[in-house]
Design an enzyme around this catalytic site. Structure first.
Site, short mmCIF file in Angstrom:
data_model
loop_
_atom_site.label_atom_id
_atom_site.label_comp_id
_atom_site.label_asym_id
_atom_site.label_seq_id
_atom_site.Cartn_x
_atom_site.Cartn_y
_atom_site.Cartn_z
N GLY A 1 0.80 -1.21 0.00
CA GLY A 1 0.00 0.00 0.00
C GLY A 1 0.84 1.27 0.00
O GLY A 1 2.03 1.24 -0.26
N LEU B 1 0.36 3.67 -2.20
CA LEU B 1 0.72 3.46 -3.61
C LEU B 1 1.36 4.68 -4.25
O LEU B 1 1.01 5.81 -3.94
CB LEU B 1 -0.53 3.06 -4.40
CG LEU B 1 -1.26 1.82 -3.87
CD1 LEU B 1 -2.53 1.56 -4.69
CD2 LEU B 1 -0.36 0.59 -3.89
N GLN C 1 7.73 -9.76 7.56
CA GLN C 1 8.93 -9.36 6.82
C GLN C 1 9.65 -8.17 7.45
O GLN C 1 10.62 -7.67 6.91
CB GLN C 1 8.61 -9.09 5.35
CG GLN C 1 7.78 -7.85 5.08
CD GLN C 1 7.33 -7.79 3.63
OE1 GLN C 1 6.51 -8.58 3.19
NE2 GLN C 1 7.87 -6.85 2.88
N LYS D 1 12.75 -2.64 -8.69
CA LYS D 1 13.21 -1.83 -7.54
C LYS D 1 13.72 -2.75 -6.43
O LYS D 1 14.72 -2.50 -5.80
CB LYS D 1 12.04 -0.97 -7.06
CG LYS D 1 12.14 -0.44 -5.66
CD LYS D 1 12.99 0.78 -5.62
CE LYS D 1 13.36 1.25 -4.23
NZ LYS D 1 12.46 0.99 -3.16
N HIS E 1 4.08 1.35 -8.14
CA HIS E 1 3.01 0.35 -8.02
C HIS E 1 2.04 0.46 -9.21
O HIS E 1 1.61 -0.55 -9.76
CB HIS E 1 2.18 0.59 -6.76
CG HIS E 1 2.95 0.50 -5.47
ND1 HIS E 1 3.13 1.57 -4.64
CD2 HIS E 1 3.56 -0.53 -4.87
CE1 HIS E 1 3.81 1.20 -3.58
NE2 HIS E 1 4.10 -0.08 -3.69
N SER F 1 7.52 3.94 -1.06
CA SER F 1 6.61 4.45 -0.03
C SER F 1 7.42 5.07 1.11
O SER F 1 6.96 5.98 1.78
CB SER F 1 5.75 3.30 0.52
OG SER F 1 5.11 2.62 -0.54
N ARG F 2 8.63 4.57 1.33
CA ARG F 2 9.45 5.06 2.44
C ARG F 2 10.06 6.44 2.16
O ARG F 2 10.59 7.06 3.09
CB ARG F 2 10.57 4.06 2.76
CG ARG F 2 10.05 2.79 3.40
CD ARG F 2 11.18 1.93 3.96
NE ARG F 2 10.68 0.87 4.82
CZ ARG F 2 10.53 -0.40 4.43
NH1 ARG F 2 10.83 -0.77 3.19
NH2 ARG F 2 10.08 -1.31 5.28
P1 AMP Z 1 5.88 -2.63 -1.80
O1 AMP Z 1 4.53 -2.02 -1.61
O2 AMP Z 1 7.00 -1.70 -1.48
O3 AMP Z 1 5.99 -3.99 -1.17
O4 AMP Z 1 6.02 -2.87 -3.37
C1 AMP Z 1 5.08 -3.62 -4.09
C2 AMP Z 1 5.61 -3.90 -5.46
O5 AMP Z 1 5.87 -2.67 -6.14
C3 AMP Z 1 6.94 -4.67 -5.44
O6 AMP Z 1 6.95 -5.62 -6.48
C4 AMP Z 1 7.96 -3.58 -5.68
O7 AMP Z 1 9.16 -4.05 -6.26
C5 AMP Z 1 7.20 -2.68 -6.63
N1 AMP Z 1 7.78 -1.34 -6.61
C6 AMP Z 1 8.05 -0.57 -5.53
N2 AMP Z 1 8.65 0.57 -5.90
C7 AMP Z 1 8.78 0.53 -7.25
C8 AMP Z 1 9.33 1.41 -8.22
N3 AMP Z 1 9.88 2.58 -7.89
N4 AMP Z 1 9.30 1.03 -9.52
C9 AMP Z 1 8.76 -0.17 -9.88
N5 AMP Z 1 8.21 -1.04 -9.01
C10 AMP Z 1 8.22 -0.70 -7.71
#
Ligand code: AMP
Length: 293
Positions: free
Chosen positions: A31, A33, A61, A149, A37, A186-187
């Protein structure tokens, strides 16, 4: 667009979809987003009849002392963005339903989970592979989409899918960046204005490294030294790791050969940022030109 919180309900929904012969594209997220995402969601929607997005901040995790509690959340906004991308369902389960008190089973992918981020975040990838496996069993997608990423995560999940004969395809899509090159995350919202400005050094150092490899530098040590120097020049930056590894095995390389993953993790205060580049190394020929190894 439906919001489904129940596990059984989600399984019933996908059963109905499959009965009609429709395909399901799946994007698992935690989330909050952003465009990274959304790029996965748009592609999944384009390539499938139905799009399911999961939003679940997965406790297993996060290590002790990490940011599980303060991880940014905004479900209303996520709903709006998912709907705009054409999501059919947001799967948004409760942690106590995903991990009831008698929960015992974890999935691990050997040494791959111990390298790079696995070193500084022990148990992290065990949490990731376990939740992704559970989500796959609940959503039963035809194709699941992940971002480059999180390069190590993408490699580990692809390995798991192959090793366990999971009946789906994994697709890994490119990193989406801010205008100045910072990889979206998101961070990033945790960063102070100064740290935000300084954080583009991750991308710049990766670009420098790629340039050095392409112009014939042969020593990973020299390249890492240069990257270290660049990152350390930024106030507040604390390097967790800078590594040049084989893009398949994630093992550190002594010589720059084949497909390489250059990966960095850097703290700005308590915020840990990661970024990476994949590069094909080049070899110098006698006439001064370079050719692919
Ligand atoms: P997360 O919500 O951080 O667990 O990310 C969910 C999905 O989005 C994961 O497959 C991440 O690798 C992908 N994701 C996160 N940041 C990026 C980004 N800047 N570019 C492409 N995919 C991303």
């Amino acid at each position: 667009m439906k919001v489904i919180t129940g596990i059984k309900k989600m399984q019933l929904w996908n059963k109905g979809v499959r009965k009609k012969g429709e395909t399901i594209g799946f994007v698992p997220t935690m989330g909050y987003l952003h465009q990274g995402h959304l790029s996965l969601m748009r592609r999944a929607k384009k390539e499938n009849d139905r799009l399911v997005v999961s939003i679940f901040v997965n406790p297993t995790q996060f290590g002790p002392g990490e940011d599980f509690k303060r991880y940014p959340r905004n479900f209303k906004r996520d709903q709006r963005l998912s709907r705009a991308c054409g999501a059919d369902v947001i799967f948004h389960p409760q942690a106590k339903k995903m991990y009831p008190p008698d929960f015992k089973t974890y999935v691990e992918v050997g040494k791959l989970g111990e390298r790079l981020c696995g070193r500084s975040r022990p148990g992290h990838f065990r949490g990731v592979t376990t939740i992704v496996n559970k989500l796959f069993n609940i959503v039963q997608p035809d194709t699941a989409y992940f971002g480059q990423k999180d390069a190590q995560q993408a490699i580990i999940i692809s390995r798991m899918a192959q090793d366990l004969n999971l009946p789906l395809k994994i697709k890994v899509l490119p990193i989406v960046r801010e205008k100045d090159g910072l990889a979206m995350s998101s961070r990033n919202t945790y960063l102070s204005a100064d740290a935000r400005k300084n954080a583009i050094i991750l991308y710049k150092s990766l670009q420098t490294a790629v340039g050095m490899i392409q112009s014939g530098y042969n020593s990973p040590r020299e390249i890492i030294f240069k990257m270290r120097e660049m990152i350390n020049s930024k106030p507040g930056a604390k390097i967790d790791y800078i590594k040049i590894v084989d893009a398949r095995t994630l093992k550190e390389v002594k010589r720059l050969e084949g497909r390489l993953l250059i990966a960095v993790a850097v703290y700005f205060n308590k915020t840990r940022l990661i970024d990476n580049k994949v590069v094909q190394s080049y070899k110098r020929k006698k006439n001064g030109l370079y050719r692919r190894r």
